[in-house]
Design a protein around this motif. Structure first.
Motif, PDB file in Angstrom:
ATOM      1  N   LYS A 102       0.815  -1.214   0.000  1.00  0.00           N
ATOM      2  CA  LYS A 102       0.000   0.000   0.000  1.00  0.00           C
ATOM      3  C   LYS A 102       0.852   1.270   0.000  1.00  0.00           C
ATOM      4  O   LYS A 102       0.308   2.377   0.042  1.00  0.00           O
ATOM      5  N   LEU A 103       2.163   1.118  -0.038  1.00  0.00           N
ATOM      6  CA  LEU A 103       3.057   2.270   0.054  1.00  0.00           C
ATOM      7  C   LEU A 103       3.645   2.596  -1.313  1.00  0.00           C
ATOM      8  O   LEU A 103       4.365   1.777  -1.895  1.00  0.00           O
ATOM      9  N   PRO A 104       3.364   3.787  -1.858  1.00  0.00           N
ATOM     10  CA  PRO A 104       4.012   4.187  -3.103  1.00  0.00           C
ATOM     11  C   PRO A 104       5.479   4.563  -2.853  1.00  0.00           C
ATOM     12  O   PRO A 104       5.872   4.771  -1.697  1.00  0.00           O
ATOM     13  N   PHE A 105       6.270   4.638  -3.919  1.00  0.00           N
ATOM     14  CA  PHE A 105       7.697   4.892  -3.757  1.00  0.00           C
ATOM     15  C   PHE A 105       8.196   5.984  -4.699  1.00  0.00           C
ATOM     16  O   PHE A 105       7.664   6.194  -5.792  1.00  0.00           O
ATOM     17  N   ILE A 106       9.238   6.665  -4.257  1.00  0.00           N
ATOM     18  CA  ILE A 106      10.033   7.571  -5.079  1.00  0.00           C
ATOM     19  C   ILE A 106      11.382   6.896  -5.290  1.00  0.00           C
ATOM     20  O   ILE A 106      11.980   6.379  -4.331  1.00  0.00           O
ATOM     21  N   LEU A 107      11.862   6.855  -6.526  1.00  0.00           N
ATOM     22  CA  LEU A 107      13.135   6.228  -6.850  1.00  0.00           C
ATOM     23  C   LEU A 107      14.158   7.305  -7.196  1.00  0.00           C
ATOM     24  O   LEU A 107      13.876   8.196  -7.998  1.00  0.00           O
ATOM     25  N   ILE A 108      15.348   7.210  -6.600  1.00  0.00           N
ATOM     26  CA  ILE A 108      16.384   8.211  -6.824  1.00  0.00           C
ATOM     27  C   ILE A 108      17.680   7.506  -7.221  1.00  0.00           C
ATOM     28  O   ILE A 108      18.097   6.542  -6.572  1.00  0.00           O
ATOM     29  N   GLY A 109      18.319   7.988  -8.283  1.00  0.00           N
ATOM     30  CA  GLY A 109      19.564   7.391  -8.731  1.00  0.00           C
ATOM     31  C   GLY A 109      20.384   8.376  -9.534  1.00  0.00           C
ATOM     32  O   GLY A 109      20.268   9.592  -9.375  1.00  0.00           O
ATOM     33  N   ASP A 110      21.204   7.846 -10.426  1.00  0.00           N
ATOM     34  CA  ASP A 110      22.016   8.702 -11.298  1.00  0.00           C
ATOM     35  C   ASP A 110      22.007   8.127 -12.708  1.00  0.00           C
ATOM     36  O   ASP A 110      21.581   6.991 -12.925  1.00  0.00           O
ATOM     37  N   SER A 111      22.472   8.918 -13.619  1.00  0.00           N
ATOM     38  CA  SER A 111      22.427   8.519 -15.030  1.00  0.00           C
ATOM     39  C   SER A 111      23.711   7.846 -15.487  1.00  0.00           C
ATOM     40  O   SER A 111      23.902   7.614 -16.674  1.00  0.00           O
ATOM     41  N   GLY A 112      24.593   7.501 -14.540  1.00  0.00           N
ATOM     42  CA  GLY A 112      25.894   6.968 -14.921  1.00  0.00           C
ATOM     43  C   GLY A 112      25.913   5.490 -15.228  1.00  0.00           C
ATOM     44  O   GLY A 112      26.696   5.054 -16.062  1.00  0.00           O
ATOM     45  N   GLU A 113      25.072   4.695 -14.594  1.00  0.00           N
ATOM     46  CA  GLU A 113      25.120   3.261 -14.789  1.00  0.00           C
ATOM     47  C   GLU A 113      23.771   2.731 -15.302  1.00  0.00           C
ATOM     48  O   GLU A 113      23.324   3.116 -16.366  1.00  0.00           O
ATOM     49  N   HIS A 114      23.097   1.879 -14.523  1.00  0.00           N
ATOM     50  CA  HIS A 114      21.890   1.212 -15.013  1.00  0.00           C
ATOM     51  C   HIS A 114      20.616   1.668 -14.317  1.00  0.00           C
ATOM     52  O   HIS A 114      19.554   1.081 -14.539  1.00  0.00           O
ATOM     53  N   ASP A 115      20.700   2.683 -13.475  1.00  0.00           N
ATOM     54  CA  ASP A 115      19.506   3.147 -12.761  1.00  0.00           C
ATOM     55  C   ASP A 115      18.349   3.505 -13.692  1.00  0.00           C
ATOM     56  O   ASP A 115      17.204   3.138 -13.417  1.00  0.00           O
ATOM     57  N   PRO A 116      18.588   4.234 -14.801  1.00  0.00           N
ATOM     58  CA  PRO A 116      17.460   4.585 -15.680  1.00  0.00           C
ATOM     59  C   PRO A 116      16.695   3.361 -16.179  1.00  0.00           C
ATOM     60  O   PRO A 116      15.457   3.331 -16.128  1.00  0.00           O
TER      61      PRO A 116
END
Length: 334
Positions: A257-271
């Motif tokens: 029931k908990l929504p999430f915010i995802l935070i990363g960087d554009s350097g590796e595979h996060d996108p």
């Protein structure tokens, strides 16, 4: 032969997470190499790095987990000294402190073990049970998202240099990151206590190093989710999801029931990882924030990926100020 003094034993508990009815703990049994997290001398830093990765694990040993209510869970470590315990229990939330942390005690099952520090067979552990006031959770990368590592440098030489020749207290957080995470943790009411989960592809060998860095730089306390060095080194079978993706999917499953915010960087595979998760759970991902890295080719690739992306709010940021402004517009923070 008795010529050398044996190192004392320890049980390292990795901060984990759970619910009122689900207990989840993991950690590792090792010889205590007395790693100095304070020293700034080059020789000590190099030796400490060697100690982190040249571990003497305690294999196939029984471990007890004692909860505050007297309940005892049992497990056995694997060939690398790791253990993982999951159990369906009741009323765990009543055992937590005001911040939602449940403290427990670990010990070796063998009562004859006398090699722990001061011959005490007792080690601390804790897991987070998010408060009912939480509006969302945050799953954040660490490297080049909140900690400057140089992951996109040539042959990753900056990563190697920073890991060996800088202690955790001298590592530089990205500007404004701690303030942004504190605001996300506090939420729009200022008292939401939104849980922060730090999810990285780094090996568990760096757990205490990263724990000190986060505390030193005033990031919200939260579970640190890494991976074993053996998985770090092995070639991933075709079709297998990255460990970071598995960890985030487990979070979504644990808190349906908990929504999430995802935070990363554009350097590796996060996108790629974050977009795939959002496509699978479009109603659960409130926003994706990616910190831009100084690598022209990778930035062009990511911009191509997100150019027509409409599934969820997706923001490439140069600074924490941009992320804070967007989060305030979206009603995530006050």
């Amino acid at each position: 032969m008795g010529w050398f003094k044996k190192d004392p034993l320890q049980i390292i508990s990795f901060q984990s997470y759970g619910t009122d009815s689900h207990f989840f703990a993991r950690g590792r049994t090792l010889e205590d190499e007395s790693i100095d997290l304070e020293s700034q001398k080059i020789w000590h830093l190099a030796v400490n790095t060697w100690k982190r990765f040249k571990t003497d694990e305690i294999r196939n040993v029984g471990v007890n987990i004692k909860l505050p209510n007297g309940k005892i869970l049992k497990t056995t470590t694997d060939a690398d000294g790791y253990f993982r315990v999951e159990a369906n229990l009741k009323a765990l939330e009543a055992l937590t402190n005001e911040q939602g942390w449940l403290a427990y005690e670990l010990s070796y099952d063998d009562v004859n073990i006398k090699r722990s520090i001061q011959n005490e067979n007792r080690f601390p552990g804790e897991l987070l049970i998010p408060a009912d006031t939480a509006q969302f959770g945050v799953a954040s990368d660490i490297d080049d998202t909140i900690l400057q590592t140089g992951i996109v440098s040539l042959l990753k030489w900056r990563v190697i240099y920073n890991s060996i020749f800088k202690n955790a207290k001298n590592r530089t957080p990205l500007e404004g990151a701690a303030d942004f995470y504190q605001q996300l943790h506090q939420g729009v009411s200022g008292e939401n206590a939104n849980p922060i989960f730090y999810v990285s592809h780094s090996p568990w060998n760096l757990y205490r190093y990263l724990e000190v860095f986060l505390k030193q730089n005033n990031f919200p306390k939260g579970p640190i989710l890494l991976r074993s060095l053996s998985n770090f080194l092995r070639k991933k079978p075709e079709g297998e999801k990255p460990q970071k993706q598995k960890e985030i999917l487990d979070l979504l499953k644990t808190y349906p029931k908990l929504p999430f915010i995802l935070i990363g960087d554009s350097g590796e595979h996060d996108p790629d990882i974050y977009m795939e998760i959002a496509e699978e759970f479009p109603d659960r991902i409130l926003a994706i924030y990616l910190r831009s890295v100084k690598h022209k080719k990778r930035m062009l690739r990511v911009k191509g990926l997100v150019e027509n992306y409409k599934t969820t709010a997706f923001l490439m940021v140069e600074s924490s100020k941009q992320a804070i402004a967007h989060a305030r517009e979206q009603g995530f923070i006050k």
